[in-house]
Design an enzyme around this catalytic site. Structure first.
Site, PDB file in Angstrom:
ATOM      1  N   GLU A 128       0.877  -1.185   0.000  1.00 12.37           N
ATOM      2  CA  GLU A 128       0.000   0.000   0.000  1.00 12.37           C
ATOM      3  C   GLU A 128       0.908   1.227   0.000  1.00 12.37           C
ATOM      4  OE1 GLU A 128      -3.361   0.078   0.016  1.00 12.37           O
ATOM      5  OE2 GLU A 128      -3.928  -1.982   0.501  1.00 12.37           O
TER       6      GLU A 128
HETATM    7 ZN   LIG Z   1      -6.650  -0.672  -3.349  1.00 13.43          ZN
END
Ligand SMILES: [Zn+2]
Length: 494
Positions: free
Chosen positions: A308
């Site tokens: 992320e």
């Molecule tokens: Zn995502």
């Protein structure tokens, strides 16, 4: 069986490269020696149109090691561009922008690609103490920088980029708002990272209608984009897959990972996390599935990473002001992935005996083992050798310094014909090459002279000149080899 298959693999790739030679090889000119301006500008709202333009420019500039294709089309007919960079059999799959508002991951995918191309071309040493060429000759990165071009376009450009007829339904999926900055889904309101067949029926909060986020659809792979990635991955069989998301600087790496693969995958995740300073997400007892890497880990039992990118950005895109920080964390990760992916691939390759006459067409290092980190025993000069074993993309040969392993990338395999005609006239129209392989383009103009023909290989002649040995294209009217009968010559000429 595996013996023949392995040989076939190595030599068909070599032959394939040589058949592309004339298409790919361009004469060295003064312009190409200049440092080139980068193609990608990461400091911009990076759209589908920009992605398309930059991919075409990269594939044109680096045409001998970047190939552009499409894995299919989105629901609204946009291409799911797929770029292959590198020449190896071990493939690493990188996917950007499954989620619309996470398009900074497209910038990341594109920048990683251009950086690899630059470092390959420069012959640079890279992270981990490797040469970029040594890794990219062994590994291929298959990169889909924008899995969800419709969603990204809606998030960046809004309704105006879509037909008027669908505006009401898009607004409805967006809870009545015409501000699409929080949009994650594809153009039809399906969350692509809840679309894959892994724990799909147990997805938490799956929604019950198309929506800007979280709706998983009526069945797995309902969305065209997810089905295209599924098919691409099955045909690619990557060693490692990475699906980039944003945000939070964390790393998912586990989905019901089997005990026998846990330590292997955790070690790779740890290495990635320490390089990026991302936090590893600890496995939970009842994970919500349907994600790309959830499926990849389940299907292939190989490492799948979901980083992320960027510090928490909330329900919108990561701002461009975050890019320099992201790039500092991400830029070396490809070399870690290349090293790990190649090691996984090599582990499956068995060594097999191989007694063939070969020519090494470029200087190579001779290693003690088929391992880039093993001791370099000697430099292997171009010339004639006999190969004794094959393992993956390595070949074992006898040299005056003993038995060593070298890369198969610059090797050609017989038969090598001896011609009746023993000399050939060289003039300014003759273009000579150090190697007949596309991997090693090196056009050279020789002075007028009569050269000695050493041997012929697949339309090429190896010649001895007064400045060394070179390969030239066989002239059309060359004399046939001694081994060919007059009858065969007639048939061939007819
Ligand atoms: Zn995502």
């Amino acid at each position: 069986m595996s013996f023949h298959r392995s040989i076939h693999l190595v030599f068909t790739s070599v032959l394939f490269m040589s058949s592309l030679f004339f298409v790919l090889n361009k004469p060295v000119s003064a312009q190409t020696a200049q440092p080139l301006q980068p193609i990608i500008n990461p400091q911009q709202v990076y759209t589908y149109a920009t992605t398309t333009r930059d991919l075409k420019a990269l594939a044109a500039r680096y045409s001998d090691f970047i190939q552009l294709s499409s894995a299919g089309k989105s629901e609204y007919g946009r291409e799911l561009w797929t770029a292959d960079i590198g020449k190896g059999s071990a493939v690493i799959l990188l996917l950007g922008s499954h989620h619309a508002r996470e398009w900074i991951t497209t910038i990341n995918s594109m920048m990683l690609m251009e950086q690899m191309a630059q470092q390959y071309e420069q012959g640079a040493s890279v992270f981990g103490g490797y040469r970029a060429r040594d890794l990219l000759d062994r590994v291929t990165f298959r990169i889909v920088p924008m899995v969800n071009p419709d969603g990204v376009t809606l998030q960046q450009l809004g309704l105006s980029a879509f037909p008027a007829a669908v505006h009401p339904s898009l607004i409805q999926m967006n809870s009545g708002s015409s501000n699409f900055k929080r949009w994650k889904a594809n153009g039809k309101g399906i969350d692509l990272n809840r679309s894959y067949p892994a724990g799909w029926s147990d997805i938490h909060n799956p929604g019950n209608a198309p929506y800007y986020m979280n709706y998983k659809g009526l069945q797995p792979l309902q969305a065209k984009e997810a089905k295209a990635m599924y098919d691409l991955t099955l045909s690619t069989k990557p060693e490692i897959a990475v699906a980039y998301h944003s945000s939070g600087e964390i790393l998912y790496w586990n989905f019901k990972t089997k005990p026998q693969f846990f330590a292997r995958d955790q070690a790779i995740a740890n290495a990635y996390a320490s390089l990026t300073s991302y936090q590893l997400v600890q496995p939970k007892p009842h994970p919500s599935g349907g994600g790309f890497t959830d499926w990849f880990i389940t299907q292939f039992e190989r490492p799948g990473l979901t980083p992320e990118l960027g510090r928490s950005a909330g329900e919108t895109n990561v701002p461009l002001s975050e890019w320099n920080r992201i790039w500092g964390q991400q830029r070396n990760t490809v070399w870690l992935l290349a090293k790990e992916g190649y090691a996984l691939w090599m582990k499956r390759q068995a060594a097999s005996p191989l007694h063939v006459d070969i020519r090494v067409t470029a200087g190579e290092f001779g290693y003690m083992y088929p391992d880039l980190k093993s001791r370099i025993v000697t430099k292997v000069e171009p010339g004639r050798y006999t190969a004794s074993r094959l393992k993956g993309d390595w070949i074992e040969i006898q040299t005056i310094k003993g038995i060593v392993w070298i890369s198969a990338r610059s090797i050609i395999k017989g038969p090598f014909d001896v011609l009746e005609q023993s000399t050939i006239a060289i003039d300014a129209n003759t273009i000579a090459y150090v190697s007949p392989l596309a991997a090693l383009p090196s056009p050279i103009i020789l002075t007028d002279q009569t050269a000695t023909i050493v041997e012929r290989w697949q339309g090429w002649l190896l010649i001895q000149t007064n400045s060394g040995t070179y390969w030239i294209r066989e002239p059309k009217a060359a004399v046939p080899p001694t081994s060919v009968t007059p009858e065969a010559t007639t048939v061939g000429a007819a």
